[in-house]
Design a protein around this motif. Sequence first.
Motif, PDB file in Angstrom:
ATOM      1  N   LEU A 201       0.857  -1.187   0.000  1.00  0.00           N
ATOM      2  CA  LEU A 201       0.000   0.000   0.000  1.00  0.00           C
ATOM      3  C   LEU A 201       0.891   1.234   0.000  1.00  0.00           C
ATOM      4  CD1 LEU A 201      -2.667  -1.018   2.684  1.00  0.00           C
ATOM      5  CD2 LEU A 201      -2.888  -1.133   0.194  1.00  0.00           C
ATOM      6  N   GLY A 202       0.438   2.293  -0.638  1.00  0.00           N
ATOM      7  CA  GLY A 202       1.194   3.550  -0.639  1.00  0.00           C
ATOM      8  C   GLY A 202       2.339   3.560  -1.642  1.00  0.00           C
ATOM      9  N   GLY A 203       2.329   2.663  -2.601  1.00  0.00           N
ATOM     10  CA  GLY A 203       3.396   2.562  -3.597  1.00  0.00           C
ATOM     11  C   GLY A 203       4.077   1.208  -3.491  1.00  0.00           C
ATOM     12  N   PHE A 204       5.007   0.975  -4.411  1.00  0.00           N
ATOM     13  CA  PHE A 204       5.756  -0.279  -4.373  1.00  0.00           C
ATOM     14  C   PHE A 204       6.799  -0.222  -3.264  1.00  0.00           C
ATOM     15  CE2 PHE A 204       4.061  -0.158  -8.667  1.00  0.00           C
ATOM     16  CZ  PHE A 204       3.485  -1.414  -8.739  1.00  0.00           C
ATOM     17  N   GLN A 205       7.277  -1.379  -2.854  1.00  0.00           N
ATOM     18  CA  GLN A 205       8.201  -1.471  -1.717  1.00  0.00           C
ATOM     19  C   GLN A 205       9.431  -0.598  -1.920  1.00  0.00           C
ATOM     20  OE1 GLN A 205       9.168  -5.517  -0.729  1.00  0.00           O
ATOM     21  NE2 GLN A 205       9.933  -4.979   1.279  1.00  0.00           N
ATOM     22  N   ASP A 206       9.995  -0.566  -3.126  1.00  0.00           N
ATOM     23  CA  ASP A 206      11.188   0.248  -3.369  1.00  0.00           C
ATOM     24  C   ASP A 206      10.890   1.743  -3.449  1.00  0.00           C
ATOM     25  OD1 ASP A 206       9.928   0.207  -5.829  1.00  0.00           O
ATOM     26  OD2 ASP A 206      11.700  -0.373  -6.971  1.00  0.00           O
ATOM     27  N   GLU A 207       9.609   2.095  -3.374  1.00  0.00           N
ATOM     28  CA  GLU A 207       9.175   3.492  -3.351  1.00  0.00           C
ATOM     29  C   GLU A 207       8.689   3.891  -1.959  1.00  0.00           C
ATOM     30  OE1 GLU A 207       6.041   3.230  -6.214  1.00  0.00           O
ATOM     31  OE2 GLU A 207       7.394   3.350  -7.924  1.00  0.00           O
ATOM     32  N   GLY A 208       8.895   3.014  -0.996  1.00  0.00           N
ATOM     33  CA  GLY A 208       8.459   3.304   0.366  1.00  0.00           C
ATOM     34  C   GLY A 208       7.115   2.721   0.736  1.00  0.00           C
ATOM     35  N   GLY A 209       6.517   1.937  -0.156  1.00  0.00           N
ATOM     36  CA  GLY A 209       5.236   1.300   0.141  1.00  0.00           C
ATOM     37  C   GLY A 209       5.386   0.265   1.251  1.00  0.00           C
ATOM     38  N   ARG A 210       4.263  -0.009   1.930  1.00  0.00           N
ATOM     39  CA  ARG A 210       4.259  -0.936   3.060  1.00  0.00           C
ATOM     40  C   ARG A 210       3.694  -2.279   2.623  1.00  0.00           C
ATOM     41  NH1 ARG A 210       0.030  -1.964   6.603  1.00  0.00           N
ATOM     42  NH2 ARG A 210      -1.122  -0.209   5.740  1.00  0.00           N
ATOM     43  N   VAL A 211       4.460  -3.366   2.834  1.00  0.00           N
ATOM     44  CA  VAL A 211       4.015  -4.713   2.486  1.00  0.00           C
ATOM     45  C   VAL A 211       2.895  -5.132   3.435  1.00  0.00           C
ATOM     46  CG1 VAL A 211       4.672  -7.150   2.296  1.00  0.00           C
ATOM     47  CG2 VAL A 211       6.277  -5.373   1.571  1.00  0.00           C
ATOM     48  N   VAL A 212       1.779  -5.589   2.842  1.00  0.00           N
ATOM     49  CA  VAL A 212       0.665  -6.070   3.663  1.00  0.00           C
ATOM     50  C   VAL A 212       0.376  -7.552   3.440  1.00  0.00           C
ATOM     51  CG1 VAL A 212      -0.447  -3.840   3.989  1.00  0.00           C
ATOM     52  CG2 VAL A 212      -1.061  -5.224   2.018  1.00  0.00           C
ATOM     53  N   ASP A 213       0.882  -8.119   2.339  1.00  0.00           N
ATOM     54  CA  ASP A 213       0.675  -9.546   2.084  1.00  0.00           C
ATOM     55  C   ASP A 213       1.676  -9.996   1.031  1.00  0.00           C
ATOM     56  OD1 ASP A 213      -0.474 -12.077   2.307  1.00  0.00           O
ATOM     57  OD2 ASP A 213      -2.096 -11.634   0.909  1.00  0.00           O
ATOM     58  N   SER A 214       2.069 -11.263   1.111  1.00  0.00           N
ATOM     59  CA  SER A 214       3.013 -11.812   0.146  1.00  0.00           C
ATOM     60  C   SER A 214       2.937 -13.331   0.135  1.00  0.00           C
ATOM     61  CB  SER A 214       4.441 -11.369   0.492  1.00  0.00           C
ATOM     62  OG  SER A 214       5.363 -11.878  -0.454  1.00  0.00           O
ATOM     63  N   SER A 215       3.212 -13.903  -1.018  1.00  0.00           N
ATOM     64  CA  SER A 215       3.288 -15.361  -1.122  1.00  0.00           C
ATOM     65  C   SER A 215       4.710 -15.840  -0.856  1.00  0.00           C
ATOM     66  CB  SER A 215       2.856 -15.814  -2.523  1.00  0.00           C
ATOM     67  OG  SER A 215       3.781 -15.355  -3.488  1.00  0.00           O
ATOM     68  N   LYS A 216       5.617 -14.911  -0.641  1.00  0.00           N
ATOM     69  CA  LYS A 216       7.027 -15.250  -0.451  1.00  0.00           C
ATOM     70  C   LYS A 216       7.354 -15.316   1.033  1.00  0.00           C
ATOM     71  CE  LYS A 216       7.984 -12.840  -4.710  1.00  0.00           C
ATOM     72  NZ  LYS A 216       8.565 -11.667  -5.306  1.00  0.00           N
ATOM     73  N   GLY A 217       8.335 -16.124   1.382  1.00  0.00           N
ATOM     74  CA  GLY A 217       8.756 -16.217   2.767  1.00  0.00           C
ATOM     75  C   GLY A 217       8.690 -17.646   3.279  1.00  0.00           C
ATOM     76  N   PHE A 218       9.042 -17.802   4.524  1.00  0.00           N
ATOM     77  CA  PHE A 218       9.110 -19.101   5.178  1.00  0.00           C
ATOM     78  C   PHE A 218       7.758 -19.803   5.139  1.00  0.00           C
ATOM     79  CE2 PHE A 218       9.218 -21.760   9.084  1.00  0.00           C
ATOM     80  CZ  PHE A 218      10.228 -22.622   8.678  1.00  0.00           C
ATOM     81  N   LEU A 219       7.744 -21.036   4.667  1.00  0.00           N
ATOM     82  CA  LEU A 219       6.555 -21.886   4.589  1.00  0.00           C
ATOM     83  C   LEU A 219       5.443 -21.309   3.709  1.00  0.00           C
ATOM     84  CD1 LEU A 219       6.240 -23.250   8.227  1.00  0.00           C
ATOM     85  CD2 LEU A 219       7.240 -24.389   6.238  1.00  0.00           C
ATOM     86  N   LYS A 220       5.813 -20.467   2.779  1.00  0.00           N
ATOM     87  CA  LYS A 220       4.840 -19.917   1.842  1.00  0.00           C
ATOM     88  C   LYS A 220       5.190 -20.411   0.454  1.00  0.00           C
ATOM     89  CE  LYS A 220       3.483 -15.820   4.358  1.00  0.00           C
ATOM     90  NZ  LYS A 220       3.143 -14.412   4.217  1.00  0.00           N
TER      91      LYS A 220
END
Length: 165
Positions: A67-86
Amino acid sequence: PSMVARRDALQRATAGASALLLGAAAPAAAATYVDGPRGLKYLVTEEGTGSKPQRGQSVQADYTLTLGGFQDEGGRVVDSSKGFLKGPFAFYAGVGAVIKGWDLAIMEMKEGEARRLVVPSDLGYGAKGAGGKIPGGATLYFEVKLTGVGDMPDLNEKQQLWLDE
């Protein structure tokens, strides 16, 4: 603008000025997003080589939602399929199993293709938002990669007629 956005703008400006002083070409302009259907915007970040899914076909996708832009633009991650056990998110394409912005984008992507999607609220979660993490009226920023296109499900006659409409 955020501190990150200001820093990035300053770096681009000084890089361009340095290049001009040294007689080199200025850096490329910011990537241009394509206007997709119904207000969806996208940028292909990796070309796919596989087939496009058909309506009702099983697909898998890796994604990160901010939300608020992409992560490299300062956006905040709220959900992802990436990461441990995902892992990749599996669903049926084009039948309303996901938000409308995803259905519209996925149906036009090739297997292996990655895109940045800017999904307006009416193609996302609308005025209600979702799960306490996504406020009503929010524009959604997705980085998504179509990682798999599977088989068509076995359909009875009524289901096939609905799908063909």
